[in-house]
Design a protein around this motif. Structure first.
Motif, short mmCIF file in Angstrom:
data_model
loop_
_atom_site.label_atom_id
_atom_site.label_comp_id
_atom_site.label_asym_id
_atom_site.label_seq_id
_atom_site.Cartn_x
_atom_site.Cartn_y
_atom_site.Cartn_z
N VAL A 141 -7.72 5.32 5.08
CA VAL A 141 -8.40 6.60 4.97
C VAL A 141 -7.83 7.42 3.82
O VAL A 141 -8.58 8.02 3.03
N ARG A 142 -6.50 7.45 3.70
CA ARG A 142 -5.88 8.23 2.63
C ARG A 142 -6.27 7.68 1.25
O ARG A 142 -6.62 8.45 0.33
N GLY A 143 -6.21 6.36 1.11
CA GLY A 143 -6.55 5.76 -0.18
C GLY A 143 -8.02 5.97 -0.54
O GLY A 143 -8.35 6.28 -1.69
N ALA A 144 -8.89 5.80 0.47
CA ALA A 144 -10.32 5.99 0.19
C ALA A 144 -10.61 7.44 -0.16
O ALA A 144 -11.45 7.73 -1.02
N MET A 150 -12.31 11.26 -7.05
CA MET A 150 -12.42 10.99 -8.48
C MET A 150 -13.82 11.37 -8.97
O MET A 150 -14.82 11.15 -8.28
N ASP A 151 -13.89 11.91 -10.17
CA ASP A 151 -15.18 12.27 -10.77
C ASP A 151 -15.87 11.03 -11.30
O ASP A 151 -15.24 10.09 -11.79
N GLY A 152 -17.19 11.05 -11.24
CA GLY A 152 -17.98 9.98 -11.83
C GLY A 152 -17.93 8.67 -11.06
O GLY A 152 -18.20 7.61 -11.64
N LEU A 153 -17.58 8.70 -9.78
CA LEU A 153 -17.53 7.47 -8.98
C LEU A 153 -18.96 6.99 -8.72
O LEU A 153 -19.79 7.77 -8.22
N ARG A 158 -18.88 4.64 -3.85
CA ARG A 158 -18.70 5.73 -2.92
C ARG A 158 -19.11 5.31 -1.51
O ARG A 158 -18.42 5.59 -0.52
N ASP A 159 -20.26 4.62 -1.41
CA ASP A 159 -20.73 4.16 -0.10
C ASP A 159 -19.76 3.15 0.52
O ASP A 159 -19.52 3.15 1.73
N LYS A 160 -19.19 2.30 -0.34
CA LYS A 160 -18.23 1.31 0.15
C LYS A 160 -16.99 2.01 0.71
O LYS A 160 -16.46 1.64 1.77
N LEU A 161 -16.49 3.01 0.01
CA LEU A 161 -15.31 3.74 0.48
C LEU A 161 -15.59 4.50 1.77
O LEU A 161 -14.75 4.56 2.67
N ILE A 162 -16.79 5.08 1.85
CA ILE A 162 -17.16 5.78 3.08
C ILE A 162 -17.20 4.80 4.25
O ILE A 162 -16.76 5.09 5.36
N GLY A 163 -17.71 3.59 3.98
CA GLY A 163 -17.74 2.57 5.03
C GLY A 163 -16.34 2.17 5.48
O GLY A 163 -16.10 1.95 6.67
N ARG A 164 -15.40 2.12 4.51
CA ARG A 164 -14.02 1.78 4.88
C ARG A 164 -13.40 2.88 5.72
O ARG A 164 -12.65 2.62 6.67
N ILE A 165 -13.70 4.12 5.40
CA ILE A 165 -13.18 5.24 6.20
C ILE A 165 -13.74 5.18 7.61
O ILE A 165 -13.01 5.38 8.60
N GLU A 166 -15.03 4.91 7.73
CA GLU A 166 -15.64 4.83 9.06
C GLU A 166 -15.05 3.69 9.87
O GLU A 166 -14.79 3.82 11.07
N SER A 167 -14.82 2.54 9.21
CA SER A 167 -14.21 1.39 9.91
C SER A 167 -12.80 1.72 10.38
O SER A 167 -12.39 1.36 11.49
N ALA A 168 -12.03 2.40 9.51
CA ALA A 168 -10.67 2.77 9.89
C ALA A 168 -10.68 3.76 11.05
O ALA A 168 -9.86 3.67 11.97
N ALA A 169 -11.63 4.71 11.02
CA ALA A 169 -11.73 5.67 12.12
C ALA A 169 -12.10 4.97 13.42
O ALA A 169 -11.57 5.30 14.49
N ASP A 170 -13.02 4.01 13.33
CA ASP A 170 -13.39 3.24 14.53
C ASP A 170 -12.20 2.46 15.07
O ASP A 170 -12.02 2.36 16.30
N ARG A 171 -11.38 1.91 14.17
CA ARG A 171 -10.20 1.16 14.60
C ARG A 171 -9.22 2.08 15.33
O ARG A 171 -8.68 1.72 16.38
N MET A 172 -8.99 3.26 14.80
CA MET A 172 -8.08 4.20 15.45
C MET A 172 -8.62 4.63 16.80
O MET A 172 -7.87 4.75 17.77
#
Length: 309
Positions: A141-144, A150-153, A158-172
């Motif tokens: 979550v912190r890395g994503a 970052m500007d211009g992502l 961006r969608d991939k990073l959001i998906g990683r955050i959601e997966s990490a939140a689900d894991r927690m």
């Protein structure tokens, strides 16, 4: 830890009543002894003999009370003090329980001590493991989040990073829910019994019988054991009850190196597949709360779990 070997012991009221009876009868016996032995032994000798007899009887009575009442109570007091500082060996049964009431008290002490140690183990395990288990998703979550700032992502990134955050939140969330379930499993539940075939679903019942667990408790136990078996590739699960409950599957079994760890909270061989390692820990805690034990059977063809009551 050994359980108490149930033996016949006199109830406390018998010991107290017998003691009072002896105390009341000793002076009367002494008086009659002096009266009838006076002509034979002489008055002084009869009094001395009666006095020594009462003294000896009092000594024997005191020794019996020490052995039956005082010694077990003192040892239980010392056990409680030792258990307070975490000495697990103090949960072994005493060598001697003087009365049936003391024997019941001793069993209650053992049960209470084991429950307290079990709960302490859960808290200690949680403190030891949960920080490690949550560290990975928190790092994700912190890395994503840093990358999302970052500007211009590009939108796909961006969608991939959001998906990683959601997966990490689900894991927690999954880890915390499993920990909550583990804590709830230790809470005492209403006793009961249920026919095995009435609860067992999607499994083959080899031998039916009345299991000394409520339908809800047995359902939770079988749900975790069957789910764990299928998650490891088993296609068939068999259950049988003949005074003890056996759950056997045709999966790959448990490796020798993992046999001693499978009931530890957070231990799993399916971490990459989302396993939390809490299922078998929950089952063990739940059964311990009902006075039952679960062990991994010695079989090598698949996994076999044996539950004794």
């Amino acid at each position: 830890m050994r359980g108490i070997a149930v033996k016949w012991r006199p109830p406390l009221w018998v010991v107290v009543g017998g003691t009072l009876g002896v105390v009341l009868s000793l002076p009367i016996i002494g008086i009659f002894f002096v009266r009838y032995m006076w002509p034979v032994m002489g008055y002084r000798e009869a009094v001395w003999a009666a006095g020594f007899g009462v003294l000896a009887a009092t000594f024997v009575l005191g020794w019996m009370l020490w052995r039956i009442l005082l010694r077990p109570m003192t040892e239980l007091r010392d056990r409680v003090a030792a258990l307070k500082v975490g000495e697990a060996r103090e949960l072994d049964s005493l060598a001697h329980y003087g009365t049936s009431d003391m024997q019941s008290l001793g069993q209650s002490f053992l049960d209470m001590g084991r429950v307290l140690q079990s709960r302490e183990a859960v808290l200690r395990g949680y403190a030891d493991h949960v920080t490690h288990e949550l560290k990975s998703p928190i790092t994700v979550v912190r890395g994503a989040a840093e990358l999302l700032a970052m500007d211009g992502l590009p939108a796909p990134e961006r969608d991939k990073l959001i998906g990683r955050i959601e997966s990490a939140a689900d894991r927690m969330t999954t880890l915390l829910d499993a920990q909550r379930a583990l804590a709830q499993a230790q809470e005492p539940a209403a006793p009961g019994q249920v026919l095995l075939s009435e609860v067992a679903e999607d499994v083959e019942v080899l031998r039916d019988g009345m299991v000394p667990l409520s339908a809800q408790t047995l359902g939770v136990v079988l749900e975790h054991l069957v789910g764990n078996a299928k998650a490891h590739g088993a296609t068939q699960v068999q259950v049988a009850y003949d005074g003890r409950l056996t759950v056997r599957d045709n999966g790959p079994g448990v490796s020798e190196g993992n046999r001693s760890r499978i009931f530890e909270p957070f231990f799993t061989t399916r971490r990459t597949a989302g396993g939390t390692g809490m299922g078998l820990a929950i089952v063990r805690r739940l059964l311990e709360a009902h006075g039952a034990q679960i062990e991994l059977g010695p079989g090598t063809d698949g996994a076999e779990f044996v539950i004794t009551f």
